[in-house]
Scaffold this active site. Structure first.
Site, PDB file in Angstrom:
ATOM      1  N   LYS A   1      31.693  42.313  58.021  1.00  0.00           N
ATOM      2  CA  LYS A   1      31.745  41.867  59.136  1.00  0.00           C
ATOM      3  C   LYS A   1      32.563  40.421  59.131  1.00  0.00           C
ATOM      4  CE  LYS A   1      28.895  39.169  61.230  1.00  0.00           C
ATOM      5  NZ  LYS A   1      29.861  37.938  61.934  1.00  0.00           N
TER       6      LYS A   1
ATOM      7  N   GLU B   1      26.960  32.546  48.897  1.00  0.00           N
ATOM      8  CA  GLU B   1      27.720  31.203  48.871  1.00  0.00           C
ATOM      9  C   GLU B   1      27.727  30.335  50.142  1.00  0.00           C
ATOM     10  OE1 GLU B   1      29.089  30.845  46.249  1.00  0.00           O
ATOM     11  OE2 GLU B   1      29.469  32.523  45.142  1.00  0.00           O
TER      12      GLU B   1
ATOM     13  N   CYS C   1      34.530  24.632  51.759  1.00  0.00           N
ATOM     14  CA  CYS C   1      33.213  24.572  51.207  1.00  0.00           C
ATOM     15  C   CYS C   1      33.378  23.513  50.056  1.00  0.00           C
ATOM     16  CB  CYS C   1      32.555  25.720  50.864  1.00  0.00           C
ATOM     17  SG  CYS C   1      33.618  26.904  49.861  1.00  0.00           S
TER      18      CYS C   1
ATOM     19  N   GLU D   1      27.288  17.870  55.506  1.00  0.00           N
ATOM     20  CA  GLU D   1      28.333  18.526  55.152  1.00  0.00           C
ATOM     21  C   GLU D   1      29.186  18.043  56.576  1.00  0.00           C
ATOM     22  OE1 GLU D   1      28.501  22.887  55.061  1.00  0.00           O
ATOM     23  OE2 GLU D   1      30.047  22.361  53.403  1.00  0.00           O
TER      24      GLU D   1
HETATM   25  P1  NAD Z   1      27.935  30.473  59.543  1.00  0.00           P
HETATM   26  O1  NAD Z   1      26.989  30.600  58.666  1.00  0.00           O
HETATM   27  O2  NAD Z   1      27.916  30.000  60.944  1.00  0.00           O
HETATM   28  O3  NAD Z   1      28.543  31.936  59.932  1.00  0.00           O
HETATM   29  C1  NAD Z   1      29.065  32.725  58.794  1.00  0.00           C
HETATM   30  C2  NAD Z   1      28.892  34.257  59.230  1.00  0.00           C
HETATM   31  O4  NAD Z   1      27.747  34.600  59.320  1.00  0.00           O
HETATM   32  C3  NAD Z   1      29.692  34.680  60.425  1.00  0.00           C
HETATM   33  O5  NAD Z   1      30.361  35.815  60.202  1.00  0.00           O
HETATM   34  C4  NAD Z   1      28.576  34.660  61.563  1.00  0.00           C
HETATM   35  O6  NAD Z   1      28.693  35.585  62.325  1.00  0.00           O
HETATM   36  C5  NAD Z   1      27.498  35.114  60.646  1.00  0.00           C
HETATM   37  N1  NAD Z   1      26.138  34.867  61.080  1.00  0.00           N
HETATM   38  C6  NAD Z   1      25.567  33.951  61.891  1.00  0.00           C
HETATM   39  N2  NAD Z   1      24.439  33.996  61.979  1.00  0.00           N
HETATM   40  C7  NAD Z   1      24.011  35.068  61.337  1.00  0.00           C
HETATM   41  C8  NAD Z   1      22.780  35.620  60.998  1.00  0.00           C
HETATM   42  N3  NAD Z   1      21.648  34.992  61.518  1.00  0.00           N
HETATM   43  N4  NAD Z   1      22.470  36.699  60.206  1.00  0.00           N
HETATM   44  C9  NAD Z   1      23.430  37.157  59.475  1.00  0.00           C
HETATM   45  N5  NAD Z   1      24.809  36.600  59.942  1.00  0.00           N
HETATM   46  C10 NAD Z   1      25.001  35.721  60.655  1.00  0.00           C
HETATM   47  O7  NAD Z   1      29.096  29.715  58.824  1.00  0.00           O
HETATM   48  P2  NAD Z   1      30.603  29.117  59.252  1.00  0.00           P
HETATM   49  O8  NAD Z   1      30.215  28.125  60.206  1.00  0.00           O
HETATM   50  O9  NAD Z   1      31.330  30.502  59.782  1.00  0.00           O
HETATM   51  O10 NAD Z   1      31.442  28.643  58.114  1.00  0.00           O
HETATM   52  C11 NAD Z   1      31.115  27.421  57.578  1.00  0.00           C
HETATM   53  C12 NAD Z   1      29.871  27.145  56.439  1.00  0.00           C
HETATM   54  O11 NAD Z   1      30.338  28.107  55.171  1.00  0.00           O
HETATM   55  C13 NAD Z   1      30.180  25.768  55.767  1.00  0.00           C
HETATM   56  O12 NAD Z   1      28.611  25.470  55.584  1.00  0.00           O
HETATM   57  C14 NAD Z   1      30.732  26.144  54.493  1.00  0.00           C
HETATM   58  O13 NAD Z   1      30.511  25.179  53.404  1.00  0.00           O
HETATM   59  C15 NAD Z   1      30.546  27.380  54.144  1.00  0.00           C
HETATM   60  N6  NAD Z   1      31.288  28.055  53.082  1.00  0.00           N
HETATM   61  C16 NAD Z   1      30.915  28.300  51.938  1.00  0.00           C
HETATM   62  C17 NAD Z   1      31.624  28.827  50.891  1.00  0.00           C
HETATM   63  C18 NAD Z   1      31.371  28.958  49.546  1.00  0.00           C
HETATM   64  O14 NAD Z   1      31.789  29.734  48.803  1.00  0.00           O
HETATM   65  N7  NAD Z   1      30.244  28.581  49.182  1.00  0.00           N
HETATM   66  C19 NAD Z   1      32.924  29.251  51.578  1.00  0.00           C
HETATM   67  C20 NAD Z   1      33.448  29.025  52.433  1.00  0.00           C
HETATM   68  C21 NAD Z   1      32.327  28.377  53.535  1.00  0.00           C
END
Ligand code: NAD
Length: 475
Positions: free
Chosen positions: A169, A242, A276, A374
């Site tokens: 997804k 992650e 990230c 962050e």
């Molecule tokens: P997010 O957690 O809001 O969303 C990520 C994904 O999860 C999306 O596809 C979203 O639709 C889905 N999602 C949302 N609520 C959910 C739930 N309750 N259950 C399951 N899925 C759900 O994150 P974002 O705002 O899209 O991304 C930014 C964050 O991601 C930052 O904190 C960043 O540091 C982190 N990030 C981490 C890495 C890593 O490898 N550690 C890499 C990239 C981004």
């Protein structure tokens, strides 16, 4: 009407009749629509993945590798179209979008060479005792909006290589390039092995709680990661998380400001800071603080903020309105508290597009929100330090533990400090480099498990021990 992109289920491109709009963050125009999937489509995708798992798990690894290489080739052959589409939905400048697209192709090819060899722990007259790895089954992959294609590949490739099948997804903010890729690979991968479906955020919990999904691999925020862990606990799904980071870069007094200023800038501002593993806190030794901060600001003044599709843009818009408002809120908080800005910090730059000016702060306190949280935006707090122990303690004083960097003319000293940082990755004199062969994963609240390398691949498998008793063979 905006172009409509379809989902990939069981080898076919499908639509649901209900559509979600996707917006270009540079101008807020709707540039595409994607299917709004719910439980029915998810059930179909999971059923297809389950059916495909039966044969895929037994498909020889060289054939699985060939399918991965076909995906890698499809990305490369269509790189021009893909990187332009990626810029239009994600916002990153063309050069950075190109890096992501070619990086994804390269990462897929490199990871396809990995394998998990069987281990023989005992082989004598008494018994033969082997440990092998078997695929966990159907994987649910959930990815964020900052590197949509790289993150999708990061989930799809190890799943396929290990013999699992996957339902992926994308983020509802950035599904277009992934769905175009789905179309390109639909006839290159056996039906049901890779399924890609889109929906609102509520599709995520449906995936984590689906009874016929065996493992979740997730990249996104720490807050969502915790919900996923909770959702997956009902049937003890395997999970890889992650999550967020608040990476510290430590610049020692022997570093040459002229040499490191530009690199430090990009460590913080690549992808408008929405990385990230971006340098989100930069600690500079007091002996070189003035010279280095002036060099960073000088460099920053020549970097253009704007539409990533325009030539010369170095920093694009924030990807979505919610994140844009959050970054502005952190800047506003810093201004209200009277922290000093070396660059940026103006009031909301109103207009069309989610643009935030390059923002550099001069020695804000450690507990400032813009330091402790962050930021995930084009914001760089520079902080002074005096001695090593103090800066190591400050760098480690975080609930996050994703990555960090040390900058120094003495690499041995750099390693000595690196070994004291509580993070999953530490760089000495570089930033953001990830190897397909080394585990990448967060310590503390930055993650659970790891991706990449054999360690990452193992997370898509169970160990299975088989023993054959040799001195007890019935006559
Ligand atoms: P997010 O957690 O809001 O969303 C990520 C994904 O999860 C999306 O596809 C979203 O639709 C889905 N999602 C949302 N609520 C959910 C739930 N309750 N259950 C399951 N899925 C759900 O994150 P974002 O705002 O899209 O991304 C930014 C964050 O991601 C930052 O904190 C960043 O540091 C982190 N990030 C981490 C890495 C890593 O490898 N550690 C890499 C990239 C981004």
């Amino acid at each position: 009407m905006a172009k409509q992109y379809r989902n990939l289920i069981n080898g076919e491109m499908i639509e649901t009749g209900e559509w979600l709009d996707v917006v270009n963050p540079a101008n807020e125009e709707v540039i595409g629509q994607v299917p709004a999937c719910g439980k029915d489509e998810l059930d179909k995708a999971v059923a297809a993945a389950r059916a495909a798992f039966k044969t895929w798990r037994k498909t020889p690894i060289d054939d699985r590798r060939a399918a991965i290489m076909a995906i890698s080739a499809a990305i490369k052959e269509n790189a021009d179209e893909l990187f332009r589409l990626l810029t239009s939905e994600q916002g990153k400048p063309h050069a950075q979008a190109q890096q992501e697209i070619y990086g994804a192709a390269g990462m897929a090819a490199a990871q396809s060479t990995l394998s998990l060899d069987e281990e023989v722990v005992q082989d004598d007259d008494t018994r033969l005792h082997r440990v092998r790895r078997v695929p966990v089954g159907v994987v649910g992959g959930i990815v964020p909006w900052n590197f949509p294609v790289m993150m999708a590949i990061q989930k799809i490739v190890p799943a396929m290589l290990s013999g699992c099948t996957i339902v992926l997804k994308p983020s509802p903010f950035t599904p277009l390039t992934t769905l175009r890729l789905a179309e390109l690979i639909a006839d290159k991968v056996p039906a049901g092995v890779v399924n890609i479906i889109t929906g609102e955020d509520d599709l995520g919990p449906m995936i984590t709680q689906h009874p016929d999904i065996d493992k979740i691999t997730f990249t996104g925020s720490t807050a969502t990661g915790k919900k996923i862990m909770e959702g997956a606990s009902a049937d003890l799904k395997r999970i890889t998380l992650e999550l967020g980071g608040n990476d510290a870069s430590i610049v020692l007094p022997d570093a040459d400001p002229k040499k490191v200023a530009e690199q430090l800038f990009w460590a913080s501002f690549a992808n408008a800071g929405q990385v990230c593993i971006a340098a989100k806190r930069v600690y500079i030794h007091e002996d070189i603080y003035d010279e280095l901060s002036a060099a960073i600001v000088e460099y920053a003044k020549n970097v253009k903020v704007g539409d990533g599709a325009q030539q010369g843009t170095g920093v694009g818009p924030i990807q979505n309105r919610k994140q844009y408002e959050r970054v502005l809120e952190l800047i506003e908080d810093a201004r209200e508290k009277g922290y000093k800005f070396l660059l940026g910090g103006e009031k909301d730059p109103s207009g069309t597009g989610y643009y935030v000016p390059i923002t550099i702060l001069d020695n804000p306190p450690e507990d400032a929100r813009i330091v402790a949280e962050e930021q995930f935006g084009p914001v760089m707090p520079l902080m002074k330090f005096k001695d090593e122990d103090e800066v190591i303690a400050r760098a480690n004083n975080s609930e996050y533990g994703l990555a960090g960097a040390v900058w120094t003319a003495n690499p041995d000293k750099g390693v000595e400090i690196a070994e004291q940082l509580e993070t999953g990755t530490v760089w000495v004199n570089e930033f953001m480099h990830l190897s397909p062969f080394a585990p990448f994963g967060g310590h503390k609240q930055s993650g659970f498990g790891a991706e990449y390398g054999k360690e990452g691949l193992k997370e898509f498998t169970y160990p299975q021990a088989i023993t054959v008793k040799r001195d007890n063979v019935p006559a």
